[in-house]
Write a protein that holds these residues in place. Structure first.
Motif, mmCIF file in Angstrom:
data_model
loop_
_atom_site.group_PDB
_atom_site.id
_atom_site.type_symbol
_atom_site.label_atom_id
_atom_site.label_comp_id
_atom_site.label_asym_id
_atom_site.label_seq_id
_atom_site.Cartn_x
_atom_site.Cartn_y
_atom_site.Cartn_z
ATOM 1 N N ARG A 100 1.029 -1.336 -0.006
ATOM 2 C CA ARG A 100 0.259 -0.227 0.295
ATOM 3 C C ARG A 100 0.880 1.638 -0.023
ATOM 4 O O ARG A 100 2.237 1.168 0.878
ATOM 5 C CB ARG A 100 -0.856 0.539 1.372
ATOM 6 N N PRO A 101 -0.129 2.127 -0.249
ATOM 7 C CA PRO A 101 1.585 3.652 -0.326
ATOM 8 C C PRO A 101 1.901 3.947 0.304
ATOM 9 O O PRO A 101 1.289 3.897 2.285
ATOM 10 C CB PRO A 101 0.165 4.529 -1.401
ATOM 11 N N ALA A 102 3.229 3.998 0.684
ATOM 12 C CA ALA A 102 4.267 4.556 1.689
ATOM 13 C C ALA A 102 3.174 5.939 2.442
ATOM 14 O O ALA A 102 3.162 5.901 3.947
ATOM 15 C CB ALA A 102 4.940 4.359 1.709
ATOM 16 N N ASP A 103 3.421 7.042 1.877
ATOM 17 C CA ASP A 103 2.346 8.162 1.611
ATOM 18 C C ASP A 103 1.242 7.815 1.650
ATOM 19 O O ASP A 103 1.085 8.081 0.066
ATOM 20 C CB ASP A 103 3.108 8.723 1.702
ATOM 21 N N PRO A 104 -0.369 8.110 2.294
ATOM 22 C CA PRO A 104 -1.297 7.811 2.147
ATOM 23 C C PRO A 104 -1.749 9.398 1.226
ATOM 24 O O PRO A 104 -2.811 9.322 0.463
ATOM 25 C CB PRO A 104 -2.544 7.919 3.091
ATOM 26 N N GLY A 105 -0.792 10.431 2.096
ATOM 27 C CA GLY A 105 -1.650 11.481 0.960
ATOM 28 C C GLY A 105 -1.046 11.547 -0.127
ATOM 29 O O GLY A 105 -0.897 13.137 -1.162
ATOM 30 N N ASP A 131 4.973 6.170 -5.053
ATOM 31 C CA ASP A 131 4.994 4.832 -5.179
ATOM 32 C C ASP A 131 5.118 4.333 -6.554
ATOM 33 O O ASP A 131 6.340 3.438 -7.172
ATOM 34 C CB ASP A 131 4.295 3.769 -4.420
ATOM 35 N N VAL A 132 4.015 4.834 -7.280
ATOM 36 C CA VAL A 132 4.850 4.509 -8.508
ATOM 37 C C VAL A 132 6.147 5.395 -9.707
ATOM 38 O O VAL A 132 6.452 4.678 -10.036
ATOM 39 C CB VAL A 132 2.927 5.181 -9.406
ATOM 40 N N ARG A 133 5.206 6.650 -8.953
ATOM 41 C CA ARG A 133 6.591 7.349 -8.896
ATOM 42 C C ARG A 133 8.433 6.336 -9.025
ATOM 43 O O ARG A 133 9.089 5.651 -9.750
ATOM 44 C CB ARG A 133 7.454 8.302 -9.106
ATOM 45 N N ARG A 134 8.699 5.993 -7.640
ATOM 46 C CA ARG A 134 9.734 5.216 -7.426
ATOM 47 C C ARG A 134 10.083 3.781 -8.117
ATOM 48 O O ARG A 134 11.044 3.074 -8.659
ATOM 49 C CB ARG A 134 9.844 5.055 -5.941
ATOM 50 N N ALA A 135 8.609 3.126 -8.115
ATOM 51 C CA ALA A 135 8.702 1.917 -9.085
ATOM 52 C C ALA A 135 9.418 1.871 -11.019
ATOM 53 O O ALA A 135 9.734 1.431 -10.658
ATOM 54 C CB ALA A 135 7.496 1.153 -8.573
ATOM 55 N N GLY A 144 -5.521 1.289 -2.412
ATOM 56 C CA GLY A 144 -4.312 1.317 -2.965
ATOM 57 C C GLY A 144 -3.533 0.219 -3.227
ATOM 58 O O GLY A 144 -2.075 0.157 -2.642
ATOM 59 N N ARG A 145 -4.177 -0.247 -3.011
ATOM 60 C CA ARG A 145 -3.126 -1.443 -2.897
ATOM 61 C C ARG A 145 -2.742 -2.092 -4.476
ATOM 62 O O ARG A 145 -3.248 -1.853 -5.357
ATOM 63 C CB ARG A 145 -4.317 -3.469 -2.510
ATOM 64 N N TYR A 146 -1.373 -2.273 -4.539
ATOM 65 C CA TYR A 146 -0.637 -2.629 -5.835
ATOM 66 C C TYR A 146 0.370 -4.037 -5.334
ATOM 67 O O TYR A 146 0.887 -3.596 -4.172
ATOM 68 C CB TYR A 146 0.384 -1.610 -6.260
ATOM 69 N N LEU A 147 0.911 -4.588 -6.961
ATOM 70 C CA LEU A 147 1.837 -5.235 -6.654
ATOM 71 C C LEU A 147 2.988 -5.016 -7.579
ATOM 72 O O LEU A 147 3.264 -4.499 -8.331
ATOM 73 C CB LEU A 147 1.167 -6.738 -7.225
#
Lengths: 208, 338
Positions: B82-87, B92-96, B182-185
């Motif tokens: 789940r996103p580290a920062d819900p705000g 998380d997507v940028r980093r991946a 906000g779940r992702y794999l």
């Protein structure tokens, strides 16, 4: 023509008299799988209430030909336009047949069994295999594609790029006896839109 | 971002779900054949109380690791996040993406403009994110499930789908009522064995052993699990338990897809190596996939009157058990020809 290339047996020429007899399925319709764009909510082929678009299929009662086999769509009927298979028994015009051709589609590809009832009381079970009606499905069982529409009807809209597929499948009648009835499978995934009985006739062979 | 990112391959089969199609996208990026990776392992596993109303539900033998559970022989592994920062979930997507990974995100189809359910039906689904152009307000996503899509969508739509509560929707009893949150794999693809006759013999032997095991600590496994599941489903239907019928649809999808992919895997090997017994085993595995249709669709249509559907569920359950038994015998026989 029968090839003898691999066996060394000379090819044979055979003469047969083929007859094709569409079956009237009135009285068995129990599902509406085709809808008009102006009323997509009236259809309910699958559990999501998707349906075939009428604009891309022959009108009710029309005779169509698929790979040389004539089929007759059901006429306008408030009960529906196809049979959702639930073990119905369909009486057939008694006669000797070689193939049962079906215009059919499935809510996901599946295979089940039909029971062929003969005049003498004999029953043969034969497989009925039907591919998915959903977009991009292939003829998993080698059926002929009868119709592929460019859109799918959803309850509230017409969806482009999701095709609906209808197949021409056949069931063999191997017993050389008069057929009089057909028990459809108890499998609500399978839908039947039309049926035609084929008599291939007995071959008369002559050496070519 | 000035140049649109390269579109990932879209891989689809008629009996798979978004789970297999998105993992296939990750495998293809690494040059792997999805059929080899996703089709080699075959098992039955039902975990009572575990089924969620999501298209991508799968009973994990390795808890939390869908990739390893589906492809234990091929170095595939997945982790839920789940996103580290819900705000700022996009971080998380940028980093991946910066690290060269395409995250697979859970979404609610209701918010995705390219899905037929857009603004109509709530349903949990998976898609691949392969680019982000925040200056233009666009995210690049791919989805091989019809109608296939690969291209930009508004970031706002992505966020709405990704963070949706996916509320209960009377139009979809199978994939709604399961918060996306906000779940992702993330996916890792490790080393994999070459697909040789020796490897396939090893896999077949392992699959047969799994089906014939007396006990399974992970749940109702193997042929005994199939029998228990089908008897339980019919029994719960007789008792009027609509939830049992609702669960059968998403649970059965994973089992059906795996049987179909195993069949495709065996057929490809049997054709490549000219081993008829492998092709016959493939057909028997495919028959299992087709028998699942009877169970799933009968359950789906029977929800409004479970007791009335019980006899047909018992019939289709019996056919499913017979199909699995025949297929396992076929696998054992085929292994003897390798």
């Amino acid at each position: 023509m029968v090839s003898g290339a691999k066996t060394g047996v000379p090819p044979l020429s055979v003469v047969t008299m083929t007859t094709l007899r569409p079956v009237d399925l009135t009285g068995h319709w129990n599902n509406r799988g085709i809808s008009a764009a102006a009323g997509t909510g009236s259809g309910g082929f699958n559990v999501w209430r998707n349906s075939f678009p009428a604009e891309y299929l022959p009108p009710p009662g029309a005779q169509v030909e698929v790979e040389g086999v004539p089929f007759r769509f059901g006429g306008p009927d408030p009960a529906g336009d196809n049979i959702r298979c639930a073990g119905q028994y369909v009486e057939l015009p008694e006669g000797r047949y070689d193939w049962i051709h079906l215009l059919t589609a499935a809510e996901r590809r599946t295979e089940d069994t039909v029971a062929l009832h003969f005049a003498g009381g004999e029953v043969d079970f034969e497989p009925l295999r039907v591919s998915d009606f959903w977009a991009r499905a292939h003829a998993a069982f080698g059926e002929a594609k009868a119709f592929e529409t460019p859109v799918m009807h959803y309850p509230h809209h017409v969806q482009p790029r999701v095709e609906a597929l209808m197949w021409s499948q056949r069931v063999p009648v191997t017993r050389r006896a008069p057929l009089r009835g057909l028990r459809l499978p108890r499998n609500v995934a399978i839908h039947l839109f039309a049926m035609t009985l084929q008599t291939a006739g007995e071959p008369v062979a002559e050496r070519s | 971002m000035s140049t649109p990112p390269a579109t990932p391959a879209l891989w689809y089969r008629d009996l798979i779900s978004c789970l297999q199609s998105t993992l296939a996208a990750a495998l293809l990026r690494e040059g792997r054949d999805p059929v080899d990776a996703l089709g080699a392992h075959w098992e039955f596993l039902f975990k009572p109380g575990d089924v969620t109303s999501e298209e991508f539900y799968y009973p994990c033998r390795y808890p939390g690791d869908l990739g390893r559970s589906l492809a234990p022989h091929h170095g595939l592994s997945t982790t839920w996040h789940r996103p580290a920062d819900p705000g700022d979930p996009l971080e998380d997507v940028r980093r991946a993406l910066k690290d060269g990974h395409f995250p697979i995100i859970a979404v609610d189809n209701f918010h995705l403009p390219f899905r037929p359910a857009y603004q109509d039906v709530h349903a949990a689904h998976l898609i691949v994110v392969y680019g982000l152009d925040e200056a233009a307000g666009q995210a690049y996503v791919s989805d091989a499930m019809p109608p296939a899509h690969a291209g930009p969508i508004p970031v706002a739509a992505l966020l709405a789908a990704w963070t949706s509560s996916n509320p209960k929707d009377v139009q979809d009893a199978f994939f709604s009522d399961s918060a996306i949150g906000g779940r992702y794999l993330t996916v890792t693809v490790g080393d994999a064995p070459e697909t040789t006759p020796a490897f396939v013999r090893e896999v077949l032997t392992a699959n047969v052993a799994g089906f014939e095991a007396d006990r399974d600590t992970a749940g109702w496994g193997g042929l005994a699990g199939v029998r228990d599941f089908t008897m339980s489903l019919a029994g719960r239907a007789r008792a009027g338990d609509a939830r049992a019928l609702e669960e059968a649809y998403p649970f059965g999808w994973g089992m059906q897809a795996q049987a179909a992919l195993h069949a495709e895997f065996l057929r490809a090997c049997g054709t490549r190596w000219e081993v008829p017994a492998l092709r016959e085993a493939a057909r028997l595995a495919e028959h299992v996939a087709h028998a699942w249709t009877g169970v799933r669709i009968t359950a789906a249509h029977g929800r409004s009157d479970p007791a009335a559907a019980a006899p047909d569920l018992a019939r289709h359950g019996g056919r499913l058990v017979a199909a699995y038994e025949a297929a396992v015998a076929g696998l054992r026989e085929a292994a003897g020809f390798l």
